[in-house]
Scaffold this active site. Structure first.
Site, PDB file in Angstrom:
ATOM      1  N   ASP A  41      -9.355  -0.651  -9.573  1.00  0.00           N
ATOM      2  CA  ASP A  41     -10.056  -1.240  -8.419  1.00  0.00           C
ATOM      3  C   ASP A  41     -11.289  -0.393  -8.088  1.00  0.00           C
ATOM      4  OD1 ASP A  41     -10.915  -2.426  -6.102  1.00  0.00           O
ATOM      5  OD2 ASP A  41      -9.145  -1.989  -4.911  1.00  0.00           O
TER       6      ASP A  41
ATOM      7  N   LYS B 176     -14.217  -7.244  -6.895  1.00  0.00           N
ATOM      8  CA  LYS B 176     -14.476  -7.574  -5.483  1.00  0.00           C
ATOM      9  C   LYS B 176     -15.981  -7.730  -5.310  1.00  0.00           C
ATOM     10  CE  LYS B 176     -10.541  -5.014  -3.636  1.00  0.00           C
ATOM     11  NZ  LYS B 176     -10.114  -3.725  -3.069  1.00  0.00           N
TER      12      LYS B 176
ATOM     13  N   LYS C 206       0.840  -1.195   0.000  1.00  0.00           N
ATOM     14  CA  LYS C 206       0.000   0.000   0.000  1.00  0.00           C
ATOM     15  C   LYS C 206       0.876   1.246   0.000  1.00  0.00           C
ATOM     16  CE  LYS C 206      -4.092  -2.019   0.506  1.00  0.00           C
ATOM     17  NZ  LYS C 206      -5.167  -1.879  -0.496  1.00  0.00           N
TER      18      LYS C 206
ATOM     19  N   GLU D 208      -2.044  -0.497  -8.799  1.00  0.00           N
ATOM     20  CA  GLU D 208      -3.493  -0.521  -8.645  1.00  0.00           C
ATOM     21  C   GLU D 208      -4.029   0.868  -8.295  1.00  0.00           C
ATOM     22  OE1 GLU D 208      -4.633  -3.881  -6.320  1.00  0.00           O
ATOM     23  OE2 GLU D 208      -6.582  -3.037  -5.795  1.00  0.00           O
TER      24      GLU D 208
ATOM     25  N   ASP E  99      -0.339  -0.756  -4.584  1.00  0.00           N
ATOM     26  CA  ASP E  99      -1.716  -0.247  -4.555  1.00  0.00           C
ATOM     27  C   ASP E  99      -1.723   1.162  -3.974  1.00  0.00           C
ATOM     28  OD1 ASP E  99      -4.398   0.214  -4.474  1.00  0.00           O
ATOM     29  OD2 ASP E  99      -4.916  -1.537  -3.254  1.00  0.00           O
TER      30      ASP E  99
HETATM   31 MG    MG Z   1      -7.136  -1.841  -4.059  1.00  0.00          MG
END
Ligand code: MG
Length: 368
Positions: free
Chosen positions: A248, A272, A167, A223, A195
């Site tokens: 995403d 997701k 992240k 991402e 991400d």
């Molecule tokens: Mg993500």
């Protein structure tokens, strides 16, 4: 066979370490669990993580959506006609994808049990030869000071994980330093996914990713570099860097997915279930990905084993899904459930148990 009743309850599971992204910090999983029961007593389970900063869905809104809208709309419907139930649920209230996902997952679990099939076999009927029985997930490294991220990465690789999802998105230049130090510490054989969770502007994204490329950091993908509603920004970044861009937060629905694929808003799509509103819509995105030749990741929010396992079954069923970001159960301190796929470090092993496979859910349910 009719859907006799819907019940809800809550589960709380502490995390091994706090989960930190550009958007939030969380210390435990606090999710709503849904149980659907058929006339003959067979049950299916689903799960809803309130992720207000991403989906807009809170604990209270999820419960209200199920209690006052979804349950009254679909209770008593014929379980053999799953598409009609899904259409009714979709129409009974707009958005609220997390609430819909929890009920959708519970219904698929129940439906597969009634068909006496594991869910991944059922979802993989389009191309049974492409069905997988084992997945490898990445694992999240939270955004922190560089030293802490390096320590976390080294520890995680020591535990057997070979794919890190790091992240970033809290400062372009610092982000390059974070990845440079992590790469130095873990060596060249570990796969690094980055991400940004919408944390950069488009210019910052291009300069940061280009700096990572110039430094030879070997990033597999980046991402969601920019804000979810900046579609042109996603296109701009995708066109101006070599590294593949994964959408995403920009892709919730089937329509969002098709737009990204058609207009090259990104190279890859992260599906997701909490964004799509469950398996029904996610399958449609997989069908589109097959048509466009786009590869997908199945990801999860901060969720425990019930809903993550639904993602596991979908990932195993479809050949367009080449990446799994299904680390929710690995981030939890304990596994309170029985049955379901087995999570062994980075490996996830599917079983031939019917439905999702989870047999015991230690939750006090309230029938609604
Ligand atoms: Mg993500």
């Amino acid at each position: 066979m009719k859907l006799k009743e819907i019940a809800i309850g809550y589960i709380e599971i502490p995390l091994v370490t706090p989960f930190k992204t550009a958007l939030r910090t969380v210390n435990s999983v606090n999710d709503l669990i849904v149980k659907v029961t058929a006339e003959d007593g067979i049950e299916g389970y689903g799960e809803a993580p309130p992720t207000a900063v991403i989906t807009g869905d809170t604990k209270e809104s999820i419960e209200a959506a199920i209690r006052y809208y979804i349950a009254p709309s679909i209770t008593g419907m014929d379980l053999d006609d799953l598409p009609s139930i899904m259409a009714k649920m979709e129409k009974c209230l707009a958005k609220n994808t997390t609430a819909k996902a929890a009920v959708d997952i519970a219904l698929y679990d129940l439906y597969a049990k009634l068909q006496k099939k594991p869910l991944f076999r059922l979802l993989g009927e389009k191309d049974p030869s492409a069905v997988k029985t084992e997945l490898e997930t990445d694992i999240t490294i939270s955004v922190n000071d560089t030293d802490e991220m390096v320590r976390d990465s080294v520890k995680t690789v020591g535990e057997g994980f070979r794919i890190l999802k790091v992240k970033v998105g809290k400062g372009g230049e610092k982000d390059v330093e974070r990845i440079r130090e992590i790469r130095k510490a873990v060596g060249k054989d570990v796969v690094i996914r980055v991400d940004a969770n919408q944390g950069w502007t488009r210019e910052e994204a291009v300069s940061t990713i280009t700096a990572m490329e110039d430094a030879g950091l070997g990033i597999e993908l980046v991402e969601q570099p920019v804000s979810y509603h900046d579609f042109k920004g996603m296109q701009y970044v995708t066109a101006h860097v070599q590294t593949p861009i994964l959408a995403d937060e920009s892709v919730f629905s089937y329509e969002d997915g098709v737009r990204v694929m058609e207009e090259h808003g990104a190279d890859l799509v992260n599906i997701k279930l909490m964004k799509t509103g469950g398996i029904h819509e996610a399958v449609k995105i997989c069908d589109a990905a097959d048509r466009f030749g786009i590869k997908c990741m199945i990801g999860c929010m901060l969720e425990s084993k019930v809903s993550v396992s639904a993602g596991v079954h979908l990932a195993a069923a479809r050949s367009c899904v080449t990446m799994a970001d299904l680390d929710g159960p690995s981030l939890c301190k304990v596994d309170p459930y029985e049955g379901g796929p087995v999570y062994q470090g980075p490996k996830i092993l599917l079983s031939e148990d019917y439905g999702i496979g989870i047999t015991k859910v230690p939750v006090k349910f309230e029938r609604i």
